[in-house]
Design an enzyme around this catalytic site. Structure first.
Site, PDB file in Angstrom:
ATOM      1  N   ASP A   7       0.864  -1.179   0.000  1.00 39.75           N
ATOM      2  CA  ASP A   7       0.000   0.000   0.000  1.00 39.75           C
ATOM      3  C   ASP A   7       0.902   1.230   0.000  1.00 39.75           C
ATOM      4  OD1 ASP A   7      -1.790   2.062   0.552  1.00 39.75           O
ATOM      5  OD2 ASP A   7      -2.095   1.474   2.652  1.00 39.75           O
ATOM      6  N   GLY A   9       1.219   4.909  -0.063  1.00 41.59           N
ATOM      7  CA  GLY A   9       0.477   6.139   0.154  1.00 41.59           C
ATOM      8  C   GLY A   9       1.360   7.357  -0.003  1.00 41.59           C
ATOM      9  N   ARG A  12       3.418   7.196   3.688  1.00 43.62           N
ATOM     10  CA  ARG A  12       4.056   5.946   4.061  1.00 43.62           C
ATOM     11  C   ARG A  12       3.712   4.835   3.073  1.00 43.62           C
ATOM     12  NH1 ARG A  12       6.916   6.247   8.242  1.00 43.62           N
ATOM     13  NH2 ARG A  12       7.318   4.013   8.340  1.00 43.62           N
ATOM     14  N   VAL A  13       4.620   3.887   2.973  1.00 44.70           N
ATOM     15  CA  VAL A  13       4.394   2.647   2.233  1.00 44.70           C
ATOM     16  C   VAL A  13       4.253   1.531   3.257  1.00 44.70           C
ATOM     17  CG1 VAL A  13       5.340   0.970   0.605  1.00 44.70           C
ATOM     18  CG2 VAL A  13       5.707   3.429   0.226  1.00 44.70           C
ATOM     19  N   TYR A  93     -18.544   5.580  -9.081  1.00 43.10           N
ATOM     20  CA  TYR A  93     -17.824   6.785  -9.498  1.00 43.10           C
ATOM     21  C   TYR A  93     -18.151   7.064 -10.963  1.00 43.10           C
ATOM     22  CZ  TYR A  93     -14.298   9.460  -6.898  1.00 43.10           C
ATOM     23  OH  TYR A  93     -13.645  10.377  -6.122  1.00 43.10           O
ATOM     24  N   GLY A 100      -9.254   6.574  -6.306  1.00 45.49           N
ATOM     25  CA  GLY A 100      -7.960   6.158  -5.769  1.00 45.49           C
ATOM     26  C   GLY A 100      -7.947   4.682  -5.420  1.00 45.49           C
ATOM     27  N   ASP A 102      -6.312   3.120  -3.215  1.00 49.96           N
ATOM     28  CA  ASP A 102      -6.363   2.853  -1.773  1.00 49.96           C
ATOM     29  C   ASP A 102      -7.814   2.835  -1.292  1.00 49.96           C
ATOM     30  OD1 ASP A 102      -6.601   5.600  -2.302  1.00 49.96           O
ATOM     31  OD2 ASP A 102      -5.487   6.204  -0.513  1.00 49.96           O
TER      32      ASP A 102
END
Length: 247
Positions: A7, A9, A12-13, A93, A100, A102
């Site tokens: 993940d 972001g 942070r990963v 959407y 996104g 995530d």
């Protein structure tokens, strides 16, 4: 199947290794370190996985750095895209691929977790940005909102004004200092956005939704909300696992 889920972001990963039964190792590092030796330093070596699945909202450069770091670990390194429908979740959407990844993975994880007891859910991810998404019991993603996260709100006041500091204050019901006023205002604003979506969704659904939250600031926000939030710090990784199991 052994899976490495990632993940990526804005800040942070996060990564996790799954052996087909459970997550047996997780880790994280700053997104700014994606090309450095510290990235994935805690992964066991040699590492043999059948699949690497990535959600990347940090941009093409970070994606390329991650690919370089992971090259040779697996026959398949895949970056997910948001789909019109996947794993029982229907994406409403206007442009499904613009959602996104995530958020998409978090929605899929929430829906998968409620497989045995379907329920309407408010899916909250409190990272660099705060996202609040409405998912009905049938797996239909109705839509959601995005607002700046806590740190981004504080930074925007510092950058956009002449005299407001980017300092770390504390939450107080009636703040009596500028740093505390900024910290409290950021919490109240983000919680207000969550509560507004909760109210809208409750009115639309006819019943209050179950709330699930993730992200670095979620624990900080959860106890300021007037309804319970089930916090799962690895919601996106759980969504990637569900995607990997679907095909």
């Amino acid at each position: 199947m052994k899976l490495l889920a990632i993940d990526a972001g804005n800040t942070r990963v996060k990564w996790g290794l799954h052996d087909g039964r459970d997550w047996f190792l997780r880790g994280s590092f700053a997104t700014s370190a994606a090309g450095a030796d510290i990235a994935f330093e805690h992964l066991p070596r040699p590492l043999e996985v059948e699949r690497v699945l990535i959600s990347n909202v940090a941009g093409a450069r970070v994606g390329a750095l991650l690919h370089d770091r992971l090259y040779g670990l697996s026959k398949a390194i895949e970056v997910i895209t948001s789909a019109a429908a996947q794993c029982g979740v229907c994406n409403r959407y206007a442009e499904p691929a613009a959602l996104g990844t995530d958020r998409w993975a978090a929605l899929i994880a929430a829906h998968a977790a409620a497989h045995d007891a379907p329920r309407a859910q408010l899916v909250i991810v409190a990272g660099t940005a705060l996202t609040v998404d409405a998912l009905n019991a049938d797996g239909e993603f109705l839509g959601g909102l995005i607002v700046p996260g806590l740190a981004l709100m504080r930074q925007s006041l510092n950058r956009g004004t002449a005299q407001l500091p980017d300092s770390h204050g504390e939450y107080h019901t009636f703040p009596r200092g500028t740093a505390d006023a900024i910290a409290t205002g950021a919490v109240e604003a983000t919680c207000g956005a969550i509560q507004r979506m909760y109210t809208h969704f409750t009115a639309h659904n006819g019943d209050a939704p179950h709330c699930v939250g993730s992200g670095g600031a979620m624990l900080q926000l959860a106890h300021h909300l007037p309804f319970p939030v089930a916090v799962n710090e690895h919601l996106v990784l759980d969504g990637l696992l569900a995607i990997s199991r679907a095909g």
